[in-house]
Design an enzyme around this catalytic site. Structure first.
Site, PDB file in Angstrom:
ATOM      1  CE  LYS A   1      -2.068  -1.048   3.901  1.00  0.00           C
ATOM      2  NZ  LYS A   1      -1.344  -2.299   4.196  1.00  0.00           N
TER       3      LYS A   1
ATOM      4  NE  ARG B   1       1.928  -4.808  11.393  1.00  0.00           N
ATOM      5  CZ  ARG B   1       3.214  -4.771  11.034  1.00  0.00           C
ATOM      6  NH1 ARG B   1       4.146  -5.227  11.850  1.00  0.00           N
ATOM      7  NH2 ARG B   1       3.557  -4.264   9.874  1.00  0.00           N
TER       8      ARG B   1
ATOM      9  NE  ARG C   1      -4.275  -1.179   9.606  1.00  0.00           N
ATOM     10  CZ  ARG C   1      -3.195  -0.584   9.093  1.00  0.00           C
ATOM     11  NH1 ARG C   1      -3.154   0.706   8.954  1.00  0.00           N
ATOM     12  NH2 ARG C   1      -2.154  -1.303   8.734  1.00  0.00           N
TER      13      ARG C   1
ATOM     14  NE  ARG D   1       6.234   0.051  10.405  1.00  0.00           N
ATOM     15  CZ  ARG D   1       5.073  -0.092   9.766  1.00  0.00           C
ATOM     16  NH1 ARG D   1       4.931   0.435   8.562  1.00  0.00           N
ATOM     17  NH2 ARG D   1       4.087  -0.747  10.309  1.00  0.00           N
TER      18      ARG D   1
ATOM     19  NE  ARG E   1       7.324  -2.288   6.461  1.00  0.00           N
ATOM     20  CZ  ARG E   1       5.994  -2.190   6.600  1.00  0.00           C
ATOM     21  NH1 ARG E   1       5.244  -1.826   5.553  1.00  0.00           N
ATOM     22  NH2 ARG E   1       5.413  -2.485   7.737  1.00  0.00           N
TER      23      ARG E   1
HETATM   24  P1  ADP Z   1       2.218  -1.836   3.251  1.00  0.00           P
HETATM   25  O1  ADP Z   1       2.201  -0.330   3.244  1.00  0.00           O
HETATM   26  O2  ADP Z   1       0.984  -2.428   2.615  1.00  0.00           O
HETATM   27  O3  ADP Z   1       2.491  -2.417   4.599  1.00  0.00           O
HETATM   28  P2  ADP Z   1       4.798  -1.580   1.872  1.00  0.00           P
HETATM   29  O4  ADP Z   1       4.549  -0.700   0.684  1.00  0.00           O
HETATM   30  O5  ADP Z   1       5.477  -1.001   3.039  1.00  0.00           O
HETATM   31  O6  ADP Z   1       3.415  -2.306   2.307  1.00  0.00           O
HETATM   32  O7  ADP Z   1       5.618  -2.859   1.346  1.00  0.00           O
HETATM   33  C1  ADP Z   1       6.059  -3.862   2.253  1.00  0.00           C
HETATM   34  C2  ADP Z   1       7.472  -4.324   1.856  1.00  0.00           C
HETATM   35  O8  ADP Z   1       7.404  -5.047   0.630  1.00  0.00           O
HETATM   36  C3  ADP Z   1       8.469  -3.191   1.627  1.00  0.00           C
HETATM   37  O9  ADP Z   1       9.725  -3.650   2.043  1.00  0.00           O
HETATM   38  C4  ADP Z   1       8.405  -2.972   0.105  1.00  0.00           C
HETATM   39  O10 ADP Z   1       9.632  -2.447  -0.403  1.00  0.00           O
HETATM   40  C5  ADP Z   1       8.151  -4.377  -0.405  1.00  0.00           C
HETATM   41  N1  ADP Z   1       7.289  -4.443  -1.596  1.00  0.00           N
HETATM   42  C6  ADP Z   1       6.250  -3.625  -1.917  1.00  0.00           C
HETATM   43  N2  ADP Z   1       5.664  -4.029  -3.071  1.00  0.00           N
HETATM   44  C7  ADP Z   1       6.349  -5.139  -3.486  1.00  0.00           C
HETATM   45  C8  ADP Z   1       6.232  -6.023  -4.616  1.00  0.00           C
HETATM   46  N3  ADP Z   1       5.281  -5.866  -5.538  1.00  0.00           N
HETATM   47  N4  ADP Z   1       7.099  -7.042  -4.691  1.00  0.00           N
HETATM   48  C9  ADP Z   1       8.053  -7.231  -3.745  1.00  0.00           C
HETATM   49  N5  ADP Z   1       8.226  -6.441  -2.663  1.00  0.00           N
HETATM   50  C10 ADP Z   1       7.387  -5.397  -2.530  1.00  0.00           C
HETATM   51  P1  ADP Z   2       1.509  -1.624   7.658  1.00  0.00           P
HETATM   52  O1  ADP Z   2       2.421  -0.935   6.682  1.00  0.00           O
HETATM   53  O2  ADP Z   2       2.153  -2.778   8.313  1.00  0.00           O
HETATM   54  O3  ADP Z   2       0.165  -1.902   7.082  1.00  0.00           O
HETATM   55  P2  ADP Z   2       0.885   0.904   8.999  1.00  0.00           P
HETATM   56  O4  ADP Z   2       2.074   1.768   8.982  1.00  0.00           O
HETATM   57  O5  ADP Z   2      -0.222   1.207   8.065  1.00  0.00           O
HETATM   58  O6  ADP Z   2       1.325  -0.625   8.869  1.00  0.00           O
HETATM   59  O7  ADP Z   2       0.285   0.861  10.467  1.00  0.00           O
HETATM   60  C1  ADP Z   2       1.123   0.495  11.549  1.00  0.00           C
HETATM   61  C2  ADP Z   2       0.280   0.357  12.802  1.00  0.00           C
HETATM   62  O8  ADP Z   2      -0.346   1.623  13.093  1.00  0.00           O
HETATM   63  C3  ADP Z   2      -0.885  -0.634  12.724  1.00  0.00           C
HETATM   64  O9  ADP Z   2      -0.478  -1.963  12.991  1.00  0.00           O
HETATM   65  C4  ADP Z   2      -1.812  -0.076  13.806  1.00  0.00           C
HETATM   66  O10 ADP Z   2      -1.344  -0.392  15.102  1.00  0.00           O
HETATM   67  C5  ADP Z   2      -1.639   1.428  13.628  1.00  0.00           C
HETATM   68  N1  ADP Z   2      -2.626   1.972  12.676  1.00  0.00           N
HETATM   69  C6  ADP Z   2      -2.374   2.567  11.483  1.00  0.00           C
HETATM   70  N2  ADP Z   2      -3.525   2.914  10.868  1.00  0.00           N
HETATM   71  C7  ADP Z   2      -4.520   2.531  11.685  1.00  0.00           C
HETATM   72  C8  ADP Z   2      -5.941   2.564  11.613  1.00  0.00           C
HETATM   73  N3  ADP Z   2      -6.575   3.079  10.544  1.00  0.00           N
HETATM   74  N4  ADP Z   2      -6.647   2.060  12.660  1.00  0.00           N
HETATM   75  C9  ADP Z   2      -6.043   1.554  13.743  1.00  0.00           C
HETATM   76  N5  ADP Z   2      -4.716   1.462  13.876  1.00  0.00           N
HETATM   77  C10 ADP Z   2      -3.950   1.940  12.853  1.00  0.00           C
END
Ligand code: ADP
Ligand code: ADP
Ligand code: ZN
Length: 213
Positions: free
Chosen positions: A13, A168, A86, A157, A125
């Site tokens: 995302k 999660r 969420r 992180r 990541r």
């Molecule tokens: P989210 O915001 O949904 O948690 P991220 O964009 O942070 O996901 O991506 C999670 C991890 O996977 C990061 O280390 C990112 O660089 C990697 N990543 C994102 N998209 C891809 C993909 N299509 N293929 C492989 N790795 C990816």
């Molecule tokens: P990821 O990339 O792993 O999807 P985020 O950076 O989006 O993680 O979120 C990290 C953490 O922040 C979540 O696991 C949750 O604890 C909190 N968080 C973020 N957005 C929300 C939301 N919309 N509602 C509740 N908790 C949230």
């Protein structure tokens, strides 16, 4: 145009929201990033406890963060929401907030990736405080440990531990997955196969968004 990115942790995302935000010229709003920037304040430190355990931060906090952020002038032409909503109450609140601003959600992109792949992605990541996201193998920075975009040092992180990631994924299935049917019912949902390369996914998203714009 308001776009919601739905999908489990690690589905890409943040990566896709960054690319799309540059192309569309509208802000990328990551509630996770907003919460992380608030660490050190009373509310931020309370949120950090939930985040490190891989639990959701309470709806009331998130709803007020998003209400404040969406009413900023840079959101007048829309935004890309990454990590919000969420839960169903957060989704209900979002439609009220947008209606009050004479806006609506235009499209919800649900990025689907198998669990085994999510764990591989999150365990390596690396992120920057500027919001950029990297992966040690799949998307490395040009210089190891340094952000391509702003030159700052990358970090891992606190919640990208195996235990927190597993929790999660459980929380995602229970609290967030119901939003897939919620938005399907409202004819807003488009499913994206997130197991392909970053470029392939980004091209498909661009095609879908252009069709709806
Ligand atoms: P989210 O915001 O949904 O948690 P991220 O964009 O942070 O996901 O991506 C999670 C991890 O996977 C990061 O280390 C990112 O660089 C990697 N990543 C994102 N998209 C891809 C993909 N299509 N293929 C492989 N790795 C990816
Ligand atoms: P990821 O990339 O792993 O999807 P985020 O950076 O989006 O993680 O979120 C990290 C953490 O922040 C979540 O696991 C949750 O604890 C909190 N968080 C973020 N957005 C929300 C939301 N919309 N509602 C509740 N908790 C949230
Ligand atoms: Zn950076």
């Amino acid at each position: 145009m308001n776009i919601v990115l739905l999908g489990p942790p690690g589905s890409g995302k943040g990566t896709q929201a960054t690319l799309l935000s540059e192309k569309l010229g509208i802000p990328h709003i990551s509630t996770g990033d907003i919460l992380r920037r608030s660490f050190g304040t009373e509310q931020g430190d309370r949120a950090a406890g939930y985040m490190n355990r891989g639990e959701l931060v309470p709806d009331s906090i998130l709803i007020s963060i998003v209400r404040d952020r969406l009413s900023q002038p840079d959101c007048r032409a829309g935004c890309i929401l990454d990590g919000y909503p969420r839960t169903i109450p957060q989704a209900d609140a979002l439609s009220h907030i947008l209606a009050g601003l004479n806006q609506k959600i235009d499209i919800v992109l649900d990025i689907e990736v198998p669990d085994s792949e999510l764990i591989a992605r999150l365990s390596s990541r690396r992120v920057c405080t500027c919001g950029a996201t990297y992966h040690l193998i799949f998307n490395p920075p040009q210089n190891p440990g340094v952000c391509d975009r702003c030159g700052k040092a990358l970090y891992q992180r606190d919640d990208d531990t195996e235990e927190s990631v597993r929790n999660r994924l459980i929380v995602y299935k229970k609290e967030t997955q119901p939003l897939i049917d919620y938005y399907k019912d409202r004819k807003l949902l488009v499913t994206i196969d997130g197991s392909r390369s970053i470029e392939q996914i980004s091209e498909e998203i661009w095609a879908v968004v252009s069709e709806n714009n």
